[in-house]
Design an enzyme around this catalytic site. Structure first.
Site, short mmCIF file in Angstrom:
data_model
loop_
_atom_site.label_atom_id
_atom_site.label_comp_id
_atom_site.label_asym_id
_atom_site.label_seq_id
_atom_site.Cartn_x
_atom_site.Cartn_y
_atom_site.Cartn_z
N ARG A 241 0.86 -1.18 0.00
CA ARG A 241 0.00 0.00 0.00
C ARG A 241 0.90 1.24 0.00
O ARG A 241 1.96 1.24 0.65
CB ARG A 241 -0.92 0.04 1.24
CG ARG A 241 -2.08 -0.95 1.21
CD ARG A 241 -3.14 -0.59 0.18
NE ARG A 241 -4.26 -1.51 0.18
CZ ARG A 241 -4.38 -2.57 -0.62
NH1 ARG A 241 -3.44 -2.86 -1.50
NH2 ARG A 241 -5.47 -3.33 -0.56
N GLU A 270 -3.27 7.52 -4.60
CA GLU A 270 -3.70 6.98 -5.89
C GLU A 270 -5.19 7.22 -6.15
O GLU A 270 -5.97 7.21 -5.21
CB GLU A 270 -3.36 5.48 -5.99
CG GLU A 270 -4.01 4.59 -4.95
CD GLU A 270 -3.52 3.14 -5.07
OE1 GLU A 270 -2.31 2.87 -4.92
OE2 GLU A 270 -4.38 2.27 -5.30
N HIS A 288 -1.42 0.10 -9.84
CA HIS A 288 -2.05 -0.84 -8.90
C HIS A 288 -2.67 -2.03 -9.66
O HIS A 288 -3.89 -2.25 -9.60
CB HIS A 288 -3.11 -0.13 -8.04
CG HIS A 288 -3.39 -0.88 -6.75
ND1 HIS A 288 -3.72 -0.25 -5.57
CD2 HIS A 288 -3.39 -2.21 -6.47
CE1 HIS A 288 -3.92 -1.16 -4.63
NE2 HIS A 288 -3.72 -2.35 -5.15
C1 8YV Z 1 -6.90 -5.32 -5.67
C2 8YV Z 1 -5.12 -5.31 -3.84
O1 8YV Z 1 -6.84 -5.02 -7.00
O2 8YV Z 1 -5.98 -7.35 -3.08
C3 8YV Z 1 -5.49 -6.27 -2.78
O3 8YV Z 1 -5.28 -5.94 -1.61
O4 8YV Z 1 -4.52 -4.35 -3.59
C4 8YV Z 1 -5.49 -5.59 -5.25
O5 8YV Z 1 -5.27 -6.93 -5.53
C5 8YV Z 1 -7.68 -4.28 -4.98
O6 8YV Z 1 -7.76 -4.50 -3.63
C6 8YV Z 1 -9.07 -4.16 -5.59
O7 8YV Z 1 -10.02 -3.75 -4.67
#
Ligand code: 8YV
Length: 344
Positions: A241, A270, A288
């Site tokens: 993150r 982001e 992302h």
């Molecule tokens: C997703 C991510 O695309 O799974 C996670 O924590 O960061 C990504 O795989 C994202 O969360 C979509 O909501």
């Protein structure tokens, strides 16, 4: 009069054929185009909903659920769920679920790809070529750093971190890891990874990959002080993150030769990316997409839907969503489910 079906909110366009499964059980209100929902719009959407299928874009806390008296489940499409205030949901008896496992290998693949692109300057080289700068072959053009024979430091050794470690073994890398808790010997051996302290890892690693979950305790874990502990020749990759890295300090280190290169898939603000980062040539920037293979994104949505149907007391797994993040809230939901079955 026919009993009205529980309302379910779907916050973003996902895969219509998969989302269509919800219609067998619920009155589905699906968002038709990619939308940045304001905090108030989220509260409005949840007010009369029994459940919601959401992504990391939707931040849901006490204010968003304050008037959602029917809300019983939030299914997050993603393994990370720092967009949800889980204690607030639990206190309100709302089950939260996430999508672990189904994205592990795809995300580990991408982490490795980003590491390679960063260390070997692949996107920088392509940009240089496309700009017409390749006028003459030269021995010293775009020299990068090796992966094989180097030391990889993995910060956050959950499922994805372990997947990256297994890949690193195949590349002949030494693997150090740091985690909240040390892994069992068997897992360490399988991953070929050695546990060490955070500072030791920073000082020894040629490449550092961040794969830890975000929490306020790790906000800006990588800042000017911790960056100074890394080798100036090192590569930093973040697929966790954005908030884990102080991007101003990172850009400064990259611009001033205190860090060789960075690969970032996630950002603090982001989809906005800091101009300081955009201006640098020694950073690979992706939007992302670490889990974004078609098969995996479909598997994530399918699991989130299984979770939502089950958490709302429907389907073959009624009351037993496969991957809850606050199982303690299930007790409340189970009560409602039982009452509903008994026709209360
Ligand atoms: C997703 C991510 O695309 O799974 C996670 O924590 O960061 C990504 O795989 C994202 O969360 C979509 O909501």
């Amino acid at each position: 009069m026919a009993e009205s079906r529980p309302r379910v909110w779907v916050s973003q366009p996902l895969f219509d054929d998969l989302v269509g499964r919800l219609a067998a059980h619920f009155d589905v209100h699906a968002t038709e185009s990619v939308t940045e929902h304001s905090p108030q719009a989220i509260a409005d959407a949840l007010r009369d909903s029994a459940g919601a299928l959401v992504t990391l874009n939707e931040k849901i806390g006490a204010a968003q659920i304050a008037e959602a008296s029917h809300l019983r489940a939030i299914a997050n499409v993603g393994v990370g769920y720092n967009n949800l205030d889980v204690p607030a949901l639990t206190a309100a008896g709302i089950v939260a679920t996430n999508t672990p496992d189904v994205l592990t290998e795809t995300t580990a693949d991408f982490g490795f790809a980003l590491l390679m692109a960063t260390a070997r300057r692949i996107t920088e080289a392509e940009r240089w070529l496309r700009e017409g700068q390749w006028q003459q072959w030269s021995f010293s053009t775009l020299l990068g750093a090796d992966l094989h024979g180097s030391t990889l430091g993995i910060v956050g050794m959950g499922r994805i971190g372990q997947g990256i470690a297994r890949r690193a073994r195949g590349f002949g890398m030494r693997v150090l890891y740091h985690n909240r808790s040390r892994l069992p010997d068997t897992v360490e051996r399988e991953c070929g990874a050695s546990y060490t302290g955070f500072d030791d890892l920073l000082g020894r690693a040629d490449h550092v990959v961040l794969v830890l979950p975000y929490s306020p305790q790790v906000h800006h874990l990588i800042d000017a002080v911790t960056l100074a502990k890394m080798k100036p020749s090192a590569t930093l990759v973040n697929i966790a993150r954005g908030g884990i890295v102080d991007e101003v300090a990172l850009a400064d280190a990259l611009a001033n030769g205190r860090l060789a290169a960075a690969g970032l898939d996630v950002y603090e603000g982001e989809p906005a990316v800091r101009p300081e980062l955009l201006a640098l040539r020694n950073v690979v920037l992706t939007p992302h997409i670490a889990s974004a293979s078609l098969a995996t994104r479909r598997a994530m949505v399918a699991l989130a839907i299984d979770n939502l149907i089950a958490a709302l007391g429907e389907g073959p797994q009624a009351g037993r969503p496969p991957t809850p993040v606050n199982p303690e809230a299930l007790a409340t939901t189970a009560g409602i489910t039982t009452a509903k079955r008994q026709g209360a």
